[in-house]
Motif scaffolding. Sequence first.
Motif, short mmCIF file in Angstrom:
data_model
loop_
_atom_site.label_atom_id
_atom_site.label_comp_id
_atom_site.label_asym_id
_atom_site.label_seq_id
_atom_site.Cartn_x
_atom_site.Cartn_y
_atom_site.Cartn_z
N PHE A 113 36.83 24.47 52.78
CA PHE A 113 36.90 23.31 52.63
C PHE A 113 36.17 23.13 51.02
O PHE A 113 35.81 24.27 50.77
CB PHE A 113 36.00 21.48 52.61
N ARG A 114 37.39 23.19 50.04
CA ARG A 114 37.41 23.39 48.72
C ARG A 114 38.11 22.02 47.95
O ARG A 114 38.85 21.67 47.68
CB ARG A 114 38.39 24.77 48.08
N HIS A 115 37.67 21.31 46.50
CA HIS A 115 37.82 20.31 46.26
C HIS A 115 38.76 20.42 44.95
O HIS A 115 38.36 21.24 43.86
CB HIS A 115 36.42 19.40 45.44
N GLU A 116 40.14 21.19 45.36
CA GLU A 116 40.61 21.57 44.62
C GLU A 116 41.88 20.52 44.00
O GLU A 116 42.08 19.74 45.25
CB GLU A 116 41.79 23.14 45.22
N ALA A 117 42.74 20.75 43.09
CA ALA A 117 43.91 20.19 43.52
C ALA A 117 45.06 19.96 44.17
O ALA A 117 45.50 20.99 43.99
CB ALA A 117 44.61 19.69 41.81
N ARG A 122 47.64 24.90 49.19
CA ARG A 122 46.84 24.30 48.35
C ARG A 122 45.85 23.12 48.94
O ARG A 122 46.54 22.18 48.37
CB ARG A 122 46.33 24.74 47.02
N TYR A 123 44.67 23.02 50.04
CA TYR A 123 44.77 22.02 50.49
C TYR A 123 42.99 21.80 50.49
O TYR A 123 42.34 22.48 49.96
CB TYR A 123 44.91 21.82 51.51
N ARG A 124 42.73 20.52 50.38
CA ARG A 124 41.12 20.65 49.91
C ARG A 124 40.59 20.22 51.91
O ARG A 124 39.31 21.55 51.35
CB ARG A 124 40.88 19.67 50.28
#
Length: 391
Positions: A113-117, A122-124
């Motif tokens: 899980f990564r809080h990216e745009a 590219r996913y959250r």
Amino acid sequence: MADRFQAPKGTFDVLPPGAAARERIERTARQLFEHAGYFRIETPAFEDTELFARGVGESTDIVQKEMFTFEDMGGRSLTLRPEGTAPICRGYVEHGMHKRSQPVKLWYWGPFFRHEAPQAGRYRQFTQVGAEVLGTDEPSADAELIVLLSQLLEGCREVSVRISSLGNPRTRSAYRDELRDWLGAREGELSEPVRARLDLNPLRAFDSDDPGTQAVMAEAPKLIDRLDDEDAEHFAAVRSLLDDAGLAYEVDPGLVRGLDYYTRTVFEFESGVLGAQAALGGGGRYDGLVELLGGSPTPGVGWAAGIERILLAQPEPVEGPPRGVFVAVAKPERREEAFGVANDLRAAGVAAELEHTTRSLKGQLKQADRLGVRHTVILGEAFELKDMETG
Ligand code: AMP
């Protein structure tokens, strides 16, 4: 009508038959790892926030702005795991795995899980497969891992590999100072985000996609020219093993990778068909990490690769040959019997599907076609077997 829901931003559903392609990659990974003596490990989807703050590094993008962090009801700060290496090192220390015979070779598969745009690739929430080798600093472990990743990515299009060495914390720290001074004298030519992080992490300037910054970085002194003798020898040994394995790679002195904990070897695999998010997977050596997380000094090396990107980089899958049996009923009174036939077929090791609606026989044969089965059993006056290819 009540309001409908949507999957949260940056997440996605895997709908049938989408799971099949993911499972194929998992099977390939399992086979590669088992043949090379790696054991599967699973760690929780969330950990103490401090584990990542310390283990990934305060100056990294991940820790500064990409973590899903929350407080549990006991007031503990927890974080959905953004990466797998720090949790595995935590597990290595917690379970005293240094007492096992070394090295400990592990692989994993699961959600991260990564809080990216969000954008293509590219996913959250995304899925990573990864591997770690703990307890040896031999170059053969680095090379083995790089070869395994290249084998896993064999089906992907336009794959290229870049490698470099980041040396040890001493040389890196001296180099960081040198680079900071060097860049400081050219501050005007650098992009604003790079200038803002010049003090904290000047090496990240190599990752910039700003043309002005890139032009400066092309001229900048390189860490790879500052390695001490042991690190340079280690890097030469890794390269020589990759050469022996016939793996083509490019040495890229600008490769720094996003995480703070790397030492010596770093590498990244890319695909030319992926656009902006080109990285398929990457990793490196992290000889200081286990100690940083409270263990005794233990060298380690590993990588992670993104399943969604691997899928984007693979050619469209070709459909397999028709298989299995569809059990159709021409007479409603034989439905119960059909249920038994399907069960018997499965028990005998034959894939079988049963008519679950009340379609006409014509409709059932159409359905059998759609399912792509090889044969249909028809229970009517008699017991018929229809070859779906020849009719
Ligand atoms: P990293 O640890 O950032 O090098 O990540 C390893 C691999 O995971 C990358 O090369 C990508 O393939 C994949 N990955 C990382 N972040 C994301 C994301 N936000 N969405 C999808 N895949 C990702």
